[in-house]
Design a protein around this motif. Structure first.
Motif, PDB file in Angstrom:
ATOM      1  N   ALA A 183      24.547 -55.426 -26.135  1.00 33.51           N
ATOM      2  CA  ALA A 183      23.784 -56.405 -25.134  1.00 33.51           C
ATOM      3  C   ALA A 183      22.526 -55.618 -24.798  1.00 33.51           C
ATOM      4  O   ALA A 183      21.490 -56.212 -24.939  1.00 33.51           O
ATOM      5  CB  ALA A 183      24.512 -56.861 -23.892  1.00 33.51           C
ATOM      6  N   TYR A 189      20.162 -55.725 -27.840  1.00 31.28           N
ATOM      7  CA  TYR A 189      19.710 -57.009 -28.083  1.00 31.28           C
ATOM      8  C   TYR A 189      18.407 -57.426 -27.268  1.00 31.28           C
ATOM      9  O   TYR A 189      17.489 -57.712 -27.623  1.00 31.28           O
ATOM     10  CB  TYR A 189      20.717 -58.132 -28.055  1.00 31.28           C
ATOM     11  CG  TYR A 189      20.228 -59.594 -27.903  1.00 31.28           C
ATOM     12  CD1 TYR A 189      19.512 -60.216 -29.033  1.00 31.28           C
ATOM     13  CD2 TYR A 189      20.334 -60.116 -26.574  1.00 31.28           C
ATOM     14  CE1 TYR A 189      19.265 -61.227 -28.974  1.00 31.28           C
ATOM     15  CE2 TYR A 189      19.762 -61.375 -26.600  1.00 31.28           C
ATOM     16  CZ  TYR A 189      19.141 -61.980 -27.857  1.00 31.28           C
ATOM     17  OH  TYR A 189      18.564 -63.325 -27.614  1.00 31.28           O
ATOM     18  N   GLU A 190      18.845 -57.087 -25.954  1.00 32.43           N
ATOM     19  CA  GLU A 190      17.610 -57.478 -24.919  1.00 32.43           C
ATOM     20  C   GLU A 190      16.258 -56.783 -25.374  1.00 32.43           C
ATOM     21  O   GLU A 190      15.221 -57.293 -25.242  1.00 32.43           O
ATOM     22  CB  GLU A 190      17.958 -57.334 -23.621  1.00 32.43           C
ATOM     23  CG  GLU A 190      19.365 -58.144 -23.144  1.00 32.43           C
ATOM     24  CD  GLU A 190      18.867 -59.472 -23.118  1.00 32.43           C
ATOM     25  OE1 GLU A 190      17.489 -60.013 -23.322  1.00 32.43           O
ATOM     26  OE2 GLU A 190      19.924 -60.491 -22.972  1.00 32.43           O
ATOM     27  N   ARG A 191      16.467 -55.468 -25.676  1.00 32.88           N
ATOM     28  CA  ARG A 191      15.520 -54.728 -26.108  1.00 32.88           C
ATOM     29  C   ARG A 191      14.686 -55.243 -27.565  1.00 32.88           C
ATOM     30  O   ARG A 191      13.291 -55.469 -27.400  1.00 32.88           O
ATOM     31  CB  ARG A 191      15.630 -53.346 -26.289  1.00 32.88           C
ATOM     32  CG  ARG A 191      15.727 -52.539 -25.084  1.00 32.88           C
ATOM     33  CD  ARG A 191      15.975 -51.029 -25.339  1.00 32.88           C
ATOM     34  NE  ARG A 191      17.271 -50.594 -25.913  1.00 32.88           N
ATOM     35  CZ  ARG A 191      18.330 -50.163 -25.633  1.00 32.88           C
ATOM     36  NH1 ARG A 191      18.283 -50.211 -24.146  1.00 32.88           N
ATOM     37  NH2 ARG A 191      19.373 -50.070 -26.109  1.00 32.88           N
ATOM     38  N   ARG A 229      14.823 -58.351 -28.412  1.00 35.81           N
ATOM     39  CA  ARG A 229      14.324 -59.580 -28.202  1.00 35.81           C
ATOM     40  C   ARG A 229      12.888 -59.674 -27.758  1.00 35.81           C
ATOM     41  O   ARG A 229      12.023 -60.633 -27.770  1.00 35.81           O
ATOM     42  CB  ARG A 229      15.192 -60.227 -27.315  1.00 35.81           C
ATOM     43  CG  ARG A 229      14.927 -61.867 -27.129  1.00 35.81           C
ATOM     44  CD  ARG A 229      16.119 -62.529 -26.433  1.00 35.81           C
ATOM     45  NE  ARG A 229      16.278 -62.200 -24.954  1.00 35.81           N
ATOM     46  CZ  ARG A 229      15.422 -62.982 -24.087  1.00 35.81           C
ATOM     47  NH1 ARG A 229      14.389 -63.801 -24.460  1.00 35.81           N
ATOM     48  NH2 ARG A 229      15.529 -62.392 -22.836  1.00 35.81           N
ATOM     49  N   THR A 230      12.510 -58.483 -26.882  1.00 40.77           N
ATOM     50  CA  THR A 230      11.426 -58.435 -26.138  1.00 40.77           C
ATOM     51  C   THR A 230      10.201 -57.664 -26.989  1.00 40.77           C
ATOM     52  O   THR A 230       8.820 -57.743 -26.527  1.00 40.77           O
ATOM     53  CB  THR A 230      11.247 -57.516 -24.847  1.00 40.77           C
ATOM     54  OG1 THR A 230      11.790 -56.236 -25.305  1.00 40.77           O
ATOM     55  CG2 THR A 230      12.228 -58.173 -23.862  1.00 40.77           C
ATOM     56  N   GLY A 237      23.276 -63.829 -22.320  1.00 41.01           N
ATOM     57  CA  GLY A 237      22.577 -62.523 -22.326  1.00 41.01           C
ATOM     58  C   GLY A 237      22.154 -62.168 -20.913  1.00 41.01           C
ATOM     59  O   GLY A 237      23.200 -62.292 -20.016  1.00 41.01           O
ATOM     60  N   ASN A 238      21.047 -61.560 -20.676  1.00 42.95           N
ATOM     61  CA  ASN A 238      20.660 -60.985 -19.427  1.00 42.95           C
ATOM     62  C   ASN A 238      20.309 -62.320 -18.343  1.00 42.95           C
ATOM     63  O   ASN A 238      19.890 -62.232 -17.180  1.00 42.95           O
ATOM     64  CB  ASN A 238      19.475 -60.029 -19.308  1.00 42.95           C
ATOM     65  CG  ASN A 238      18.339 -60.600 -19.823  1.00 42.95           C
ATOM     66  OD1 ASN A 238      18.061 -61.767 -20.024  1.00 42.95           O
ATOM     67  ND2 ASN A 238      17.186 -59.689 -20.068  1.00 42.95           N
ATOM     68  N   GLY A 277      17.601 -64.241 -19.042  1.00 46.13           N
ATOM     69  CA  GLY A 277      16.022 -64.432 -19.077  1.00 46.13           C
ATOM     70  C   GLY A 277      15.385 -65.910 -19.423  1.00 46.13           C
ATOM     71  O   GLY A 277      14.665 -66.273 -18.909  1.00 46.13           O
ATOM     72  N   ASP A 300      27.886 -64.937 -19.226  1.00 50.37           N
ATOM     73  CA  ASP A 300      27.789 -64.156 -20.160  1.00 50.37           C
ATOM     74  C   ASP A 300      29.126 -62.970 -19.861  1.00 50.37           C
ATOM     75  O   ASP A 300      29.217 -62.589 -18.773  1.00 50.37           O
ATOM     76  CB  ASP A 300      26.483 -63.342 -20.453  1.00 50.37           C
ATOM     77  CG  ASP A 300      26.217 -62.581 -21.808  1.00 50.37           C
ATOM     78  OD1 ASP A 300      25.832 -63.310 -22.807  1.00 50.37           O
ATOM     79  OD2 ASP A 300      26.696 -61.439 -21.767  1.00 50.37           O
ATOM     80  N   ASN A 354      25.584 -58.037 -18.055  1.00 53.14           N
ATOM     81  CA  ASN A 354      24.245 -57.304 -17.907  1.00 53.14           C
ATOM     82  C   ASN A 354      23.307 -58.189 -17.700  1.00 53.14           C
ATOM     83  O   ASN A 354      22.239 -58.500 -18.346  1.00 53.14           O
ATOM     84  CB  ASN A 354      24.066 -56.523 -19.225  1.00 53.14           C
ATOM     85  CG  ASN A 354      22.946 -55.792 -19.526  1.00 53.14           C
ATOM     86  OD1 ASN A 354      22.548 -54.772 -18.502  1.00 53.14           O
ATOM     87  ND2 ASN A 354      22.113 -55.637 -20.641  1.00 53.14           N
TER      88      ASN A 354
END
Length: 258
Positions: free
Chosen positions: A27, A30-32, A34-35, A67-68, A70, A87, A91
């Motif tokens: 997770a 992935y978030e890193r 995606r940005t 996900g987070n 967002g 989720d 996270n």
């Protein structure tokens, strides 16, 4: 919960672990990813998803595998009301967003997720999370039961041909052999190469049949591509899209009379 990691996963030592455990590790990666400025989620997926969702003002949204949270937070800022993200990782965004509830739970056990019992929603999202469904028909049936009247599910799925291309290159086989194979296959996550993932395969026909078995019909299907501007700015992403095609986005509604 992003897709690309379906059904069974395994560690670098190839010992099977629960898919949810893999997502717990993946997770943050992935978030890193995606940005990033050249993220295909930023350039292709989210713009297409947002366009199909239409006006969300006053609409309640359930994001399964959020996900987070967002993306759902952005919808709430656009006017979505009484919206919930679920989720398994937990996270979530560190700053609370008024009108947004984030719940740690498993999309495979929606009946047991606290806070969902008896609720209905105007939009239900599976944004690259559907691949985690152990029983995809049951998961979609449960989600369908939470739809309010005259509304829809938005579901995004990695183009199945992408994996067939990758496996054909790896195994020195043909595209058709890999696309129609029913055997599972493994690969290392692009977000964290320390984690090896084992996937079940889908053909496009498989997806259509799963939707139908769950009592859903396809209202709209799109295969979004990079804009002309993005193609010029990120030629390496266009080269990837030319080879692997990208994603499928489906707007699904209950079959009439069901």
């Amino acid at each position: 919960m992003a897709e690309s990691h379906e059904q069974t996963t395994s560690s670098p030592t190839d010992n099977p672990v629960d898919p949810s455990h893999a997502w717990l590790e993946l997770a943050p990666d992935y978030e890193r990813a995606r940005t990033r400025e050249d993220s295909l989620d930023r350039l292709v997926e989210w713009p297409a998803q947002r366009d199909l969702l239409g006006d969300v003002a006053g609409r309640s949204v359930l994001d399964l595998g959020c996900g987070n949270g967002g993306k759902l937070a952005e919808l709430v800022r656009d006017g979505a009301a009484a919206s919930v993200g679920v989720d398994v990782s937990g996270n979530f965004l560190s700053v609370p967003v008024p009108g947004l509830e984030l719940i740690q739970g498993d999309l495979n056990e929606l009946d047991a997720v606290p806070g969902l019992a008896g609720r209905t929603f105007d939009r239900i999202l599976f944004l690259q999370s559907f691949g985690y469904a152990k029983d995809p028909v049951r998961t979609l049936q449960t989600a369908r039961a939470m739809l309010a009247d005259d509304v829809f599910i938005l579901l995004t799925k990695t183009q199945p041909i992408r994996y067939a291309v990758e496996q054909a290159e790896r195994n020195r086989t043909s595209l058709g052999e890999e696309y129609f194979s029913t055997a599972r296959f493994s690969y290392r996550s692009g977000w964290n190469e320390q984690i090896t993932l084992t996937k079940r395969r889908y053909t496009i026909a498989d997806l259509i049949n799963v939707f139908s078995a769950a009592g859903l019909c396809i209202e709209t299907a799109i295969e979004p591509q990079l804009s002309e501007d993005a193609r010029g700015r990120y030629p390496h992403k266009q080269a990837w899209m030319n080879k692997y095609l990208g994603i499928l986005v489906f707007k699904l509604r209950p079959h009439p009379g069901q």
